[in-house]
Design a protein around this motif. Structure first.
Motif, PDB file in Angstrom:
ATOM      1  N   ARG A  43      15.278 -31.728  38.429  1.00  0.00           N
ATOM      2  CA  ARG A  43      15.297 -30.713  39.489  1.00  0.00           C
ATOM      3  C   ARG A  43      16.620 -29.942  39.506  1.00  0.00           C
ATOM      4  N   PHE A  44      17.555 -30.355  38.634  1.00  0.00           N
ATOM      5  CA  PHE A  44      18.775 -29.553  38.443  1.00  0.00           C
ATOM      6  C   PHE A  44      18.651 -28.846  37.104  1.00  0.00           C
ATOM      7  N   SER A  45      18.718 -27.516  37.138  1.00  0.00           N
ATOM      8  CA  SER A  45      18.475 -26.730  35.924  1.00  0.00           C
ATOM      9  C   SER A  45      19.775 -26.172  35.357  1.00  0.00           C
ATOM     10  N   ARG A  46      19.813 -26.089  34.013  1.00  0.00           N
ATOM     11  CA  ARG A  46      20.961 -25.505  33.313  1.00  0.00           C
ATOM     12  C   ARG A  46      20.630 -24.123  32.764  1.00  0.00           C
ATOM     13  N   SER A  47      19.396 -23.679  32.925  1.00  0.00           N
ATOM     14  CA  SER A  47      18.924 -22.457  32.266  1.00  0.00           C
ATOM     15  C   SER A  47      19.857 -21.272  32.528  1.00  0.00           C
ATOM     16  N   LEU A  48      20.378 -20.707  31.430  1.00  0.00           N
ATOM     17  CA  LEU A  48      21.355 -19.619  31.556  1.00  0.00           C
ATOM     18  C   LEU A  48      20.769 -18.460  32.347  1.00  0.00           C
ATOM     19  N   ARG A  49      19.511 -18.114  32.007  1.00  0.00           N
ATOM     20  CA  ARG A  49      18.901 -16.954  32.679  1.00  0.00           C
ATOM     21  C   ARG A  49      18.771 -17.202  34.187  1.00  0.00           C
ATOM     22  N   GLY A  50      18.345 -18.422  34.529  1.00  0.00           N
ATOM     23  CA  GLY A  50      18.186 -18.771  35.950  1.00  0.00           C
ATOM     24  C   GLY A  50      19.531 -18.721  36.673  1.00  0.00           C
ATOM     25  N   LEU A  51      20.576 -19.215  36.002  1.00  0.00           N
ATOM     26  CA  LEU A  51      21.910 -19.230  36.618  1.00  0.00           C
ATOM     27  C   LEU A  51      22.432 -17.807  36.784  1.00  0.00           C
ATOM     28  N   GLN A  52      22.128 -16.948  35.803  1.00  0.00           N
ATOM     29  CA  GLN A  52      22.576 -15.551  35.914  1.00  0.00           C
ATOM     30  C   GLN A  52      21.786 -14.825  37.000  1.00  0.00           C
ATOM     31  N   ARG A  53      20.473 -15.095  37.037  1.00  0.00           N
ATOM     32  CA  ARG A  53      19.626 -14.417  38.036  1.00  0.00           C
ATOM     33  C   ARG A  53      20.112 -14.718  39.451  1.00  0.00           C
ATOM     34  N   ARG A  54      20.594 -15.940  39.646  1.00  0.00           N
ATOM     35  CA  ARG A  54      21.047 -16.322  40.994  1.00  0.00           C
ATOM     36  C   ARG A  54      22.516 -15.979  41.226  1.00  0.00           C
ATOM     37  N   GLY A  55      23.161 -15.324  40.227  1.00  0.00           N
ATOM     38  CA  GLY A  55      24.566 -14.924  40.390  1.00  0.00           C
ATOM     39  C   GLY A  55      25.536 -16.089  40.247  1.00  0.00           C
ATOM     40  N   ILE A  56      25.062 -17.241  39.729  1.00  0.00           N
ATOM     41  CA  ILE A  56      25.950 -18.408  39.583  1.00  0.00           C
ATOM     42  C   ILE A  56      26.831 -18.239  38.343  1.00  0.00           C
TER      43      ILE A  56
ATOM     44  N   PRO B  40      20.873 -28.263  48.794  1.00  0.00           N
ATOM     45  CA  PRO B  40      19.773 -27.342  49.091  1.00  0.00           C
ATOM     46  C   PRO B  40      19.282 -26.565  47.865  1.00  0.00           C
ATOM     47  N   ALA B  41      18.009 -26.195  47.900  1.00  0.00           N
ATOM     48  CA  ALA B  41      17.411 -25.388  46.819  1.00  0.00           C
ATOM     49  C   ALA B  41      18.260 -24.145  46.602  1.00  0.00           C
ATOM     50  N   GLY B  42      18.494 -23.802  45.336  1.00  0.00           N
ATOM     51  CA  GLY B  42      19.243 -22.587  45.003  1.00  0.00           C
ATOM     52  C   GLY B  42      20.748 -22.808  44.919  1.00  0.00           C
ATOM     53  N   ALA B  43      21.224 -24.021  45.310  1.00  0.00           N
ATOM     54  CA  ALA B  43      22.673 -24.255  45.308  1.00  0.00           C
ATOM     55  C   ALA B  43      23.190 -24.447  43.885  1.00  0.00           C
ATOM     56  N   ALA B  44      24.424 -23.948  43.640  1.00  0.00           N
ATOM     57  CA  ALA B  44      25.122 -24.224  42.376  1.00  0.00           C
ATOM     58  C   ALA B  44      25.706 -25.628  42.456  1.00  0.00           C
ATOM     59  N   VAL B  45      25.636 -26.368  41.329  1.00  0.00           N
ATOM     60  CA  VAL B  45      26.066 -27.769  41.324  1.00  0.00           C
ATOM     61  C   VAL B  45      26.911 -28.049  40.075  1.00  0.00           C
ATOM     62  N   VAL B  46      28.048 -28.729  40.245  1.00  0.00           N
ATOM     63  CA  VAL B  46      28.748 -29.263  39.071  1.00  0.00           C
ATOM     64  C   VAL B  46      29.074 -30.729  39.323  1.00  0.00           C
ATOM     65  N   VAL B  47      29.137 -31.482  38.221  1.00  0.00           N
ATOM     66  CA  VAL B  47      29.546 -32.882  38.315  1.00  0.00           C
ATOM     67  C   VAL B  47      30.988 -32.973  37.826  1.00  0.00           C
TER      68      VAL B  47
ATOM     69  N   THR C  76      31.119 -30.900  34.268  1.00  0.00           N
ATOM     70  CA  THR C  76      29.984 -30.383  33.482  1.00  0.00           C
ATOM     71  C   THR C  76      29.885 -28.869  33.639  1.00  0.00           C
ATOM     72  N   GLY C  77      28.950 -28.301  32.878  1.00  0.00           N
ATOM     73  CA  GLY C  77      28.586 -26.908  33.088  1.00  0.00           C
ATOM     74  C   GLY C  77      27.857 -26.759  34.427  1.00  0.00           C
ATOM     75  N   MET C  78      27.667 -25.497  34.813  1.00  0.00           N
ATOM     76  CA  MET C  78      26.983 -25.199  36.089  1.00  0.00           C
ATOM     77  C   MET C  78      25.498 -25.567  36.010  1.00  0.00           C
ATOM     78  N   GLN C  79      24.991 -26.000  37.141  1.00  0.00           N
ATOM     79  CA  GLN C  79      23.556 -26.260  37.264  1.00  0.00           C
ATOM     80  C   GLN C  79      23.088 -25.631  38.562  1.00  0.00           C
ATOM     81  N   VAL C  80      21.767 -25.530  38.731  1.00  0.00           N
ATOM     82  CA  VAL C  80      21.248 -25.040  40.007  1.00  0.00           C
ATOM     83  C   VAL C  80      20.149 -25.988  40.491  1.00  0.00           C
ATOM     84  N   ALA C  81      20.132 -26.251  41.798  1.00  0.00           N
ATOM     85  CA  ALA C  81      19.080 -27.104  42.365  1.00  0.00           C
ATOM     86  C   ALA C  81      17.809 -26.268  42.500  1.00  0.00           C
ATOM     87  N   LEU C  82      16.724 -26.729  41.878  1.00  0.00           N
ATOM     88  CA  LEU C  82      15.465 -25.956  41.914  1.00  0.00           C
ATOM     89  C   LEU C  82      14.721 -26.172  43.223  1.00  0.00           C
TER      90      LEU C  82
END
Ligand code: HEM
Length: 414
Positions: A67-80, A316-323, A299-305
């Motif tokens: 449920r945590f995504s690394r997808s570059l396109r998704g991260l860019q789309r959300r401005g992360i 929360p959904a849509g949040a940027a996450v790093v470990v 880690t690299g950036m992730q986003v909570a789906l």
């Protein structure tokens, strides 16, 4: 590297800033964060709110949860991630099934056999750099050994000609820096474009020389990859992103293992003595040095789906996450007396090489290089000492991502 944290009020997220004080030693701050909450939102220098994970069990939960995504396109789309992040989607910025496909392809070329086959060359290259260290009364271990050695090894692995390696070193430093203004963002983008242009030429020349040999017989990883991908072709952007990832992931990381590791041993004479007397402990020592002062801090950036509960907190959904791997590596729940360097500990369950599907692809090579170089330094120069007071040793770079040493002046003969 994470900077000082301050709160405007009790409810506002802590601010993460790159400051001299915490570049020198971020661990007290990490400790404070982990005690506040092992999962919490902070404000990055760019203004982005990022949910930061600092606890060991919570880190492992996040790193294995799809449920945590690394997808570059998704991260860019959300401005992360900014659109200026032009390196293209690599394994590290993809989710399954694309990640699985890319990782499988490279694993056919980047085999245990190929890495073990590199060992004699790593020993030979390390021997040359250690000879150079021995020629001086006072020498900077970073510029003489820790930077050029991993660059030479990764170039040899991939098949980058020796006289082109300087360019790669420069591009890599630009790529791992954390841009703090538009000019630096632009320099980073340009470094990616320059590197891509060079790599296109390299790929064309390798393709022309492939011949009919199989994957295992190819002289370097790039040629092996070109043969391995066969019918399941990598597109050109995928191939470029993969080379870029290998070059970036394989250099500054290993440089920092060597320089952080040697600095830790030089400032913990009892631990160094133990290793000089018992060289067989070197494998354990490399694990402990990775844990104690991790070359890759987060880690690299992730986003909570979707909303995901982690350790009693809902991200929360849509949040940027790093470990924050380096903070999790000091979690007492995983590593009793985590602030102590103990080269006998040898715990492989640290997170310095990541965890889960994106676990470091180069872990075997990193461990081999670490053991050859640190073991070689200790056996050739058992009396080595710092040439300056430890307080004069400058840590860096100024990055949220990696932690190393800018210069490490030593007296090899003591
Ligand atoms: C001491 C040296 C090294 C350290 C500390 C290190 C650390 C890491 C970490 C922490 C990750 C996971 C990052 C994340 O989850 O966002 C990672 C992934 C990766 N590393 Fe390393 N690394 C090292 C050396 C190398 C070398 C020598 C290579 C290759 C030549 C390499 C190639 C990779 C690749 C390709 C990935 C991405 C794997 C994936 O996404 O599936 N690393 N590394």
């Amino acid at each position: 590297m994470i900077g000082r944290s301050e709160r405007a009020d009790a409810t506002a997220p802590a601010e993460v800033r790159l400051s001299e004080e915490t570049i020198a030693d971020p661990y007290p701050l990490y400790e404070q964060w982990r005690q506040d909450a092992s999962v919490q939102p902070v404000r990055f220098p760019s203004g982005l709110i990022v949910w930061q994970v600092t606890g060991g069990p919570e880190a492992r939960a996040v790193l294995t949860d799809p449920r945590f995504s690394r997808s570059l396109r998704g991260l860019q789309r959300r401005g992360i991630l900014g659109l200026g992040y032009a390196a293209g989607a690599s394994m590290l910025t993809s989710d399954t099934p694309k990640h699985t496909r890319l990782r499988k392809l490279i694993s056919r070329a980047f085999t245990t056999r190929r890495i073990e086959g590199l060992r004699p060359r790593v020993l030979e290259i390390a021997g040359e750099f250690l000879d150079e260290v021995g020629r001086h009364d006072v020498v900077d271990l970073v510029s003489t050994l820790a930077v050029p050695l991993p660059a030479a090894v990764v170039s040899e692995l991939i098949g980058i000609p020796a006289d082109h390696r300087d360019h790669f070193g420069r591009w890599t430093s630009t790529l791992v820096s954390t841009p703090t203004n538009p000019a630096e963002e632009e320099a980073r983008r340009q470094a990616v474009l320059d590197q891509h242009e060079y790599c296109r030429g390299l790929i064309r020349s390798r393709e022309a020389e492939l011949g009919t040999n199989g994957v295992a017989e190819q002289p370097d990883l790039l040629s092996a990859l070109l043969v391995a991908h066969g019918a399941d072709r990598l597109s050109e952007p995928e191939l470029l992103a993969m080379i870029n990832l290998l070059v970036v992931a394989g250099q500054e990381t290993t440089t920092n293992l060597i320089s952080n590791g040697m600095l830790a041993l030089l400032t913990h004479p009892d631990q160094r003595r133990l290793l000089v007397e018992q060289p067989d402990l070197i494998g354990n020592a490399v694990e402990e040095l990775l844990r104690f002062d991790s070359p890759v801090q987060r880690t690299g950036m992730q986003v909570a789906l979707e909303d995901v509960p982690v350790g009693g907190t809902v991200i929360p959904a849509g949040a940027a996450v790093v470990v924050l791997l380096a903070a999790a590596n000091r979690d007492e729940r995983d590593h009793p007396e985590a602030g102590q360097l103990d080269v006998r500990r040898g715990a492989k369950d640290h997170l310095a090489l990541g965890f889960g599907p994106h676990y470091c692809l180069g872990a075997q090579l990193a461990r081999m290089e670490g053991a050859v170089v640190l073991g070689g330094l200790l056996s050739r120069f058992p009396a080595m000492r710092l040439a300056e007071p430890v307080t004069a040793i400058r840590r860096g770079p100024s990055s949220l991502f990696v932690r190393g040493v800018l210069t490490l002046p030593v007296r090899p003969a003591g």
